[in-house]
Design an enzyme around this catalytic site. Structure first.
Site, PDB file in Angstrom:
ATOM      1  N   TYR A  99       0.817  -1.216   0.000  1.00  0.00           N
ATOM      2  CA  TYR A  99       0.000   0.000   0.000  1.00  0.00           C
ATOM      3  C   TYR A  99       0.856   1.274   0.000  1.00  0.00           C
ATOM      4  O   TYR A  99       0.352   2.351   0.261  1.00  0.00           O
ATOM      5  CB  TYR A  99      -0.956  -0.006   1.188  1.00  0.00           C
ATOM      6  CG  TYR A  99      -1.973  -1.150   1.165  1.00  0.00           C
ATOM      7  CD1 TYR A  99      -2.852  -1.305   0.090  1.00  0.00           C
ATOM      8  CD2 TYR A  99      -2.065  -2.056   2.219  1.00  0.00           C
ATOM      9  CE1 TYR A  99      -3.786  -2.337   0.064  1.00  0.00           C
ATOM     10  CE2 TYR A  99      -3.001  -3.097   2.198  1.00  0.00           C
ATOM     11  CZ  TYR A  99      -3.855  -3.227   1.114  1.00  0.00           C
ATOM     12  OH  TYR A  99      -4.779  -4.241   1.094  1.00  0.00           O
ATOM     13  N   ASP A 158       0.354 -11.586   8.659  1.00  0.00           N
ATOM     14  CA  ASP A 158       1.226 -12.586   8.038  1.00  0.00           C
ATOM     15  C   ASP A 158       2.704 -12.231   8.082  1.00  0.00           C
ATOM     16  O   ASP A 158       3.546 -13.126   8.115  1.00  0.00           O
ATOM     17  CB  ASP A 158       0.772 -12.842   6.597  1.00  0.00           C
ATOM     18  CG  ASP A 158      -0.375 -13.853   6.556  1.00  0.00           C
ATOM     19  OD1 ASP A 158      -0.260 -14.886   7.233  1.00  0.00           O
ATOM     20  OD2 ASP A 158      -1.372 -13.601   5.875  1.00  0.00           O
ATOM     21  N   HIS A 420       4.068  -5.912  -5.550  1.00  0.00           N
ATOM     22  CA  HIS A 420       2.633  -6.209  -5.661  1.00  0.00           C
ATOM     23  C   HIS A 420       1.840  -5.006  -5.198  1.00  0.00           C
ATOM     24  O   HIS A 420       2.298  -4.182  -4.407  1.00  0.00           O
ATOM     25  CB  HIS A 420       2.242  -7.447  -4.858  1.00  0.00           C
ATOM     26  CG  HIS A 420       2.308  -7.272  -3.373  1.00  0.00           C
ATOM     27  ND1 HIS A 420       1.194  -7.115  -2.583  1.00  0.00           N
ATOM     28  CD2 HIS A 420       3.366  -7.216  -2.536  1.00  0.00           C
ATOM     29  CE1 HIS A 420       1.567  -6.982  -1.312  1.00  0.00           C
ATOM     30  NE2 HIS A 420       2.870  -7.039  -1.252  1.00  0.00           N
ATOM     31  N   TYR A 501     -11.359  -1.618   1.561  1.00  0.00           N
ATOM     32  CA  TYR A 501     -11.193  -1.403   3.010  1.00  0.00           C
ATOM     33  C   TYR A 501      -9.889  -0.678   3.334  1.00  0.00           C
ATOM     34  O   TYR A 501      -9.722  -0.176   4.442  1.00  0.00           O
ATOM     35  CB  TYR A 501     -11.268  -2.745   3.746  1.00  0.00           C
ATOM     36  CG  TYR A 501      -9.949  -3.415   4.116  1.00  0.00           C
ATOM     37  CD1 TYR A 501      -9.150  -4.006   3.144  1.00  0.00           C
ATOM     38  CD2 TYR A 501      -9.501  -3.461   5.438  1.00  0.00           C
ATOM     39  CE1 TYR A 501      -7.956  -4.626   3.469  1.00  0.00           C
ATOM     40  CE2 TYR A 501      -8.301  -4.080   5.767  1.00  0.00           C
ATOM     41  CZ  TYR A 501      -7.531  -4.649   4.781  1.00  0.00           C
ATOM     42  OH  TYR A 501      -6.344  -5.250   5.104  1.00  0.00           O
ATOM     43  N   ARG A 502      -8.987  -0.580   2.348  1.00  0.00           N
ATOM     44  CA  ARG A 502      -7.621  -0.092   2.600  1.00  0.00           C
ATOM     45  C   ARG A 502      -7.024   0.083   1.225  1.00  0.00           C
ATOM     46  O   ARG A 502      -7.380  -0.643   0.297  1.00  0.00           O
ATOM     47  CB  ARG A 502      -6.905  -1.213   3.342  1.00  0.00           C
ATOM     48  CG  ARG A 502      -5.543  -0.954   3.920  1.00  0.00           C
ATOM     49  CD  ARG A 502      -5.156  -2.213   4.687  1.00  0.00           C
ATOM     50  NE  ARG A 502      -3.936  -2.068   5.462  1.00  0.00           N
ATOM     51  CZ  ARG A 502      -3.407  -3.034   6.212  1.00  0.00           C
ATOM     52  NH1 ARG A 502      -4.009  -4.204   6.295  1.00  0.00           N
ATOM     53  NH2 ARG A 502      -2.306  -2.838   6.888  1.00  0.00           N
TER      54      ARG A 502
END
Lengths: 555, 555
Positions: A99, A158, A420, A501-502
């Site tokens: 992000y 994670d 990613h 959501y983000r």
């Protein structure tokens, strides 16, 4: 009131040099913090850029990075930023790489890195809580628990390198029974834009011992509005831990066909609603498993044009044994209770044709020893070890043992640095609707020639579908495609009732613009509060699409 | 910035007539709502005063009561209040009698009663949620669930006549596994002070189906700051329900000695932290049980001066069989799992010398039939039936079946209308500390000649000690003593680290003043937000001690 409803625009990265900050501000920060805690060299500052953007892009490069170690220094830095009218951007660890990582929304911002504020201020076994500073990583809390020999499990995501506070502030998720990280946070100390200091909840009563124990204080409760926002800088936070259970089962169920996700969702929902499964399961599709766990590059599966085709997906299923979808989940409690719960799950999932449930049980007091032992069996190399690698990662993560295992597998492309970007829409936890969403996403990805790698984070009533777009950061066109396509998905998803959501820095305005009910009433509400608390727009302007009137982009 | 730190003052009730509102405002409201929905007659408005205050007191009398039935009417009423510069006070059902009921903080306010906005807008069995308007009572939702034959249990407090929204907005507690009512609320629609309308969370995306399913939307989450505050009027809210469990056990454990509360707390804490007990237990002391469940007046136990003495308390224990403390709790789930959990509880509580555990098990699908049957056995009259009455009330409440059973027992005094005022401090869930708190409270009450009746609401890490002060509302001196003494307890409790979680209108400023860390930073923060969203101070001024700059009391 500015118009906060942004129209979709074609996106273009910037390659202009990020604006520098006033040398007098650098000098003032150096005087306050010492030279070691102030980074202004453009080369050193590159550590704080968007890690998966192309090397030539500059739209998220800082102008200065400062590393305070005390609350008073944070207060003074905010005051300095006000005096020099320089926007700041706060990071805890800045490890949220999919992000944007540590990078600021606005180029040339003063990044306030809280990595050096890393004290665990309280850690209590009896009441199962900690109070931490923002630099405390999941690793740090875990290690301190081990060092003291406490029977507590922290809830972790994670990857273990992130900040406990930073993760909660971005609505992070973990996989113990306390996996709703905003909800397991309790009590905050916050520096406001004017440099003043507030404590929330019970902490507003001097020396009150329930600050980190009871979430609702007297009067309004502010912790929710301080998350995913830019109204203050959190310098302390309470955090609940899970008491070490007597017994722990880590399990997964695979289903053979893509459309089985529908039945899988409808089967797990009642088990979540009635508390049989107490953590958040994740369902991975086989493309995600092949990409993140098989240890071989994409070319092993597919070398044709466009997205991996059906034959490649069948090959993934055959070689990994993961089925079309694999859902991991865990059970925690007294051994006899867990055993009854496992029987219920086994019975429920067995009703899905072709499903397979596997599980491993551990005594709570042996988990850490067993799962961190050096002699732990090593999964087979290549695809046939993929599910074993996933199991090992699930076993530790769901027991609160942090690792970086999932970092190893970002080279889907054979060349260059794997990056990613995630598009993460929410849907109701209804099988038909989740199937509709996954089919739509697969189609959209295929239209771009991109693979659809999915991780569904599952809660009792809703589900977050994390779509990981993988690319080679050395390939500018491919990187740009991922950035652009994420924006397209955000807009098309909203038309179908899927809200993100983000999101990545680059897409915050775009996501915010999809929450536009009643002429963007919520965005206008956010602007009013931002203006009241930070009229100058000093704190993290642009975060979650909130700018305040003064720095609102002209649209 | 006004000084929000209020010094303790000697309290005096007002007997001046409450100010009337501008007749032109009454006319405008009548034109908007119709004459039936506007109450301005002083006699009829008495229904909306503090129900347990003395009849001669006027400090919480409304100037006008209006009863809208639509969101648009609420918006227009707020705009009218602004135009006439008249403070409003919003109630949903206004049944929170121990804390002031429907009465406004400021005399002469326009009370906006939302009792007529009573639609259940959604009710979904599969995802176990409802969306309700503020006039929907616990009774209404329960009855609708029964009417449709849904396998859902709503979470309810001890009295069923209150509003689902109103209760959550005041940090209410229930006794199913979803008993944290602020936390089981999800998604709000809110009228702001300027008459505009906002939807929170996922509801800010038009027609998003996850509004009531996922709590955190994108960006800041505002529901916490809208509770126990006065920033908006909630007109719709999502609310989660519990799926009907296969099996349900309602249980209680009694301990013989007053000091056993310490061991009881330390024994139940791990059972709550590990999820064995999923609801909030309540521990009642025997004085509470004698007062609320025995069906005989105080004179049955004690006729001497001052608080009930040790001999009277021994008599209560002997005649009711409730021990010094009785703690109720419940288990929910598959029959085999519940049976293992009950065995764990039995084993744990048996370690407390002299303790006694009793329980009743029900098949989930038979609970309503069994517990609402007319032929249900009637407990013995008088004290020997007290525990049975408590059991029946616990059995229904913990299963989400609303009643008004606890209303019957407010005549502790032989004469007149029984009233009560509650002082409700929070403490960490540690046996020694809870014992310290109960002893301090007993002593304080005895010093005033008052009985110490306690209900401890127990959560995994904290506990709320509800001290019910009972009085005869016809006796002005006794009523006044209870009001004054509550204020004293608030201040003395704060010195010991006990913060109140909720309070009566009369004490809101005083409680807010105890949350005064860092020169009342939180109060100043609240004022800034209030001023930004409601500069005129139109919405419920004084609620939770928040006034905004314009209406701040001179102190």
């Amino acid at each position: 009131m500015t118009d906060t409803h942004l129209e979709p625009t074609t996106w273009a990265p910037s390659t202009d040099p990020a604006p520098g900050v006033d040398p007098a501000l650098v000098a003032a920060c150096t005087e306050l913090l010492g030279a070691d805690a102030v980074v202004s060299d453009p080369v050193l500052m590159r550590e704080f850029r968007d890690p998966y953007s192309h090397a030539s892009w500059t739209q998220h490069e800082p102008g200065l990075v400062v590393c305070p170690t005390t609350v008073e220094q944070v207060q003074e830095l905010v005051r300095l930023a006000g005096r020099f009218d320089t926007p700041t951007w706060t990071i805890s660890q800045g490890r949220n790489n999919g992000y944007g990582g540590p990078a600021p929304r606005v180029p040339g911002s003063m990044v306030i890195s809280l990595r050096g504020m890393n004290r665990i201020l309280e850690l209590d076994e009896e009441l199962a809580y900690a109070v931490v500073e923002p630099g405390v990583r999941f690793f740090d809390l875990y290690e301190e628990v081990q060092r003291r020999g406490l029977k507590l499990w922290p809830s972790i995501p994670d990857l273990g390198w992130g900040s406990i506070i930073g993760n909660a502030m971005d609505h992070g998720v973990g996989f113990t029974p306390l996996g709703d990280h905003p909800a397991r946070s309790c009590g905050m100390e916050v520096v406001l834009a004017d440099g003043s200091l507030v404590r929330t909840g019970m902490g507003a009563m001097p020396d009150n011992p329930t600050w980190a124990l009871r979430k609702h204080g007297f009067g309004p409760h502010h912790e929710g509005m301080l998350m995913q926002s830019n109204l203050g800088i959190v310098t302390k936070m309470g955090c609940w831990l899970v008491p070490q259970p007597e017994y722990y089962v880590s399990a997964e169920v695979t289903v053979p066909r893509d459309e089985d996700i529908s039945t899988l969702i409808d089967t797990v929902r009642p088990l979540l609603l009635d508390g049989t499964i107490q953590n958040s399961p994740i369902a991975y599709n086989v493309t995600l498993i092949a990409g993140a766990f098989s240890g071989v590059p994409r070319s092993h599966w597919y070398t044709g044009d466009g997205a991996v085709d059906d034959a490649a997906i069948e090959k993934m299923k055959a070689e990994t044994g993961a089925g079309a979808w694999l859902m991991r989940f865990a059970l925690f409690g007294y051994e006899d209770v867990v055993s009854e719960q496992l029987a219920r799950c086994t019975e429920a999932f067995a009703r899905i044709e072709g499903s397979r449930l596997t599980h491993r049980g551990f005594r709570g007091d042996e988990v850490v020893h067993q799962l961190t032992a050096l002699e732990r069996p090593r999964p087979a190399d290549g695809p046939e070890g993929a599910v074993d690698r996933l199991r090992q990662q699930s076993d530790t993560t769901q027991a609160g043992i942090p690792s970086l295992d999932l970092l190893d597998n970002l080279s889907w492309d054979d060349h260059g640095v794997g990056g990613h970007l995630d598009y993460s829409p929410v849907t109701e936890l209804d099988g038909a609707r989740v199937l509709e969403q996954t089919r739509w996403l697969r189609e959209e990805c295929a239209g771009e020639g991109l693979d659809y790698a999915a991780s569904l984070m599952i809660f009792p009533r809703a589900c977050i579908n994390i779509v990981s777009l993988w690319f080679n950061t050395a390939d500018e066109a491919g990187t740009r495609q991922a950035y652009e396509f994420t924006g397209t998905l955000i807009e098309r998803g909203a038309e179908r009732g899927f809200g993100a959501y983000r999101t990545h820095l680059e897409h915050m305005d775009r996501v915010a613009a999809t929450y536009d009910w009643n002429d963007s009433a919520l965005a206008r509400f956010n602007t009013r509060i931002k203006d009241a608390l930070d009229p100058q727009g000093i704190l993290s302007p642009g975060r979650s699409g909130i700018w305040g009137s003064r720095r609102a982009p002209q649209g």
